[in-house]
Design a protein around this motif. Sequence first.
Motif, PDB file in Angstrom:
ATOM      1  N   LYS A   1       0.461  -0.892   0.020  1.00  0.00           N
ATOM      2  CA  LYS A   1      -0.537  -0.003  -0.048  1.00  0.00           C
ATOM      3  C   LYS A   1       1.560   1.004  -0.051  1.00  0.00           C
ATOM      4  O   LYS A   1       1.745   1.398   0.862  1.00  0.00           O
ATOM      5  CB  LYS A   1      -0.567  -0.320   1.643  1.00  0.00           C
ATOM      6  CG  LYS A   1      -1.943   0.558   1.281  1.00  0.00           C
ATOM      7  CD  LYS A   1      -2.750   1.053   2.221  1.00  0.00           C
ATOM      8  CE  LYS A   1      -3.603   2.822   2.515  1.00  0.00           C
ATOM      9  NZ  LYS A   1      -4.668   1.954   3.462  1.00  0.00           N
ATOM     10  N   ASN A   2       0.194   2.488  -0.375  1.00  0.00           N
ATOM     11  CA  ASN A   2       0.834   3.571  -0.867  1.00  0.00           C
ATOM     12  C   ASN A   2       2.484   3.694  -1.301  1.00  0.00           C
ATOM     13  O   ASN A   2       3.587   3.931  -1.098  1.00  0.00           O
ATOM     14  CB  ASN A   2       1.344   4.271   0.011  1.00  0.00           C
ATOM     15  CG  ASN A   2      -0.195   4.282   1.207  1.00  0.00           C
ATOM     16  OD1 ASN A   2      -0.952   5.582   0.078  1.00  0.00           O
ATOM     17  ND2 ASN A   2      -0.177   4.357   2.927  1.00  0.00           N
ATOM     18  N   SER A   3       2.471   2.221  -2.179  1.00  0.00           N
ATOM     19  CA  SER A   3       4.043   2.210  -2.674  1.00  0.00           C
ATOM     20  C   SER A   3       4.181   3.040  -4.746  1.00  0.00           C
ATOM     21  O   SER A   3       5.449   2.587  -4.387  1.00  0.00           O
ATOM     22  CB  SER A   3       4.222   1.076  -2.977  1.00  0.00           C
ATOM     23  OG  SER A   3       3.619  -0.077  -4.340  1.00  0.00           O
TER      24      SER A   3
ATOM     25  N   ARG B   1       8.463   2.303  -2.430  1.00  0.00           N
ATOM     26  CA  ARG B   1       8.982   3.730  -2.470  1.00  0.00           C
ATOM     27  C   ARG B   1       9.178   3.435  -0.819  1.00  0.00           C
ATOM     28  O   ARG B   1       8.514   2.976   0.311  1.00  0.00           O
ATOM     29  CB  ARG B   1       7.508   5.116  -1.851  1.00  0.00           C
ATOM     30  CG  ARG B   1       6.987   5.197  -3.368  1.00  0.00           C
ATOM     31  CD  ARG B   1       5.914   5.579  -2.535  1.00  0.00           C
ATOM     32  NE  ARG B   1       5.065   6.074  -3.999  1.00  0.00           N
ATOM     33  CZ  ARG B   1       5.498   7.255  -5.145  1.00  0.00           C
ATOM     34  NH1 ARG B   1       7.052   7.992  -4.827  1.00  0.00           N
ATOM     35  NH2 ARG B   1       4.539   7.363  -6.554  1.00  0.00           N
TER      36      ARG B   1
ATOM     37  N   THR C   1       7.848   4.231   2.731  1.00  0.00           N
ATOM     38  CA  THR C   1       6.772   3.395   3.129  1.00  0.00           C
ATOM     39  C   THR C   1       7.710   2.381   4.144  1.00  0.00           C
ATOM     40  O   THR C   1       6.717   1.968   5.187  1.00  0.00           O
ATOM     41  CB  THR C   1       5.971   2.471   1.991  1.00  0.00           C
ATOM     42  OG1 THR C   1       7.283   1.524   1.660  1.00  0.00           O
ATOM     43  CG2 THR C   1       5.249   3.453   1.663  1.00  0.00           C
TER      44      THR C   1
END
Length: 163
Positions: free
Chosen positions: A10-12, A114, A117
């Motif tokens: 998630k949020n990568s 990312r 994260t």
Amino acid sequence: MRVFGVTGWKNSGKTGLMERLVAEICGRGLTVSTLKHAHHTFDVDHPGKDSHRHRVAGASQVILSSRNRWALMSELRGADEPSLETLLGKLDPVDLVLIEGYKRESHDKIEAHRAATGQPLIAPGDPTIVAVASDSAPDAGVPVLHLDDTGAIADFILERVGL
């Protein structure tokens, strides 16, 4: 149809990468469709709209159509989620299908990563991940491309799938 996946935590940056890849690859004259897996309940319809009312009333499938687009919604009503293979079979033929999610499936994937994260790389333990797109330079055991270098990532994917 050739398929290639984008995976990651998630949020990568998966969705942003997917969006940029679709634009880049379509800009090269190829046709692309996408398939995204959601881990949660979602709705593409809105309460009060006719199509929503049809589904709530019990329709198994509802097609919503206009001169600009059409959508087919299928209610599972307790049945098992369709397999990736089944869903791919519902798509019209295109040059490439980009798949977001479906970490456990056997198709080749690039991992979006990312550093901010704090999540570990998935690639070292997953042989289906053939490259990493990252904003840092992690030791991934596979080629690492910069997350923002959409052209290089598209080149890698297209070469990998033979387009």
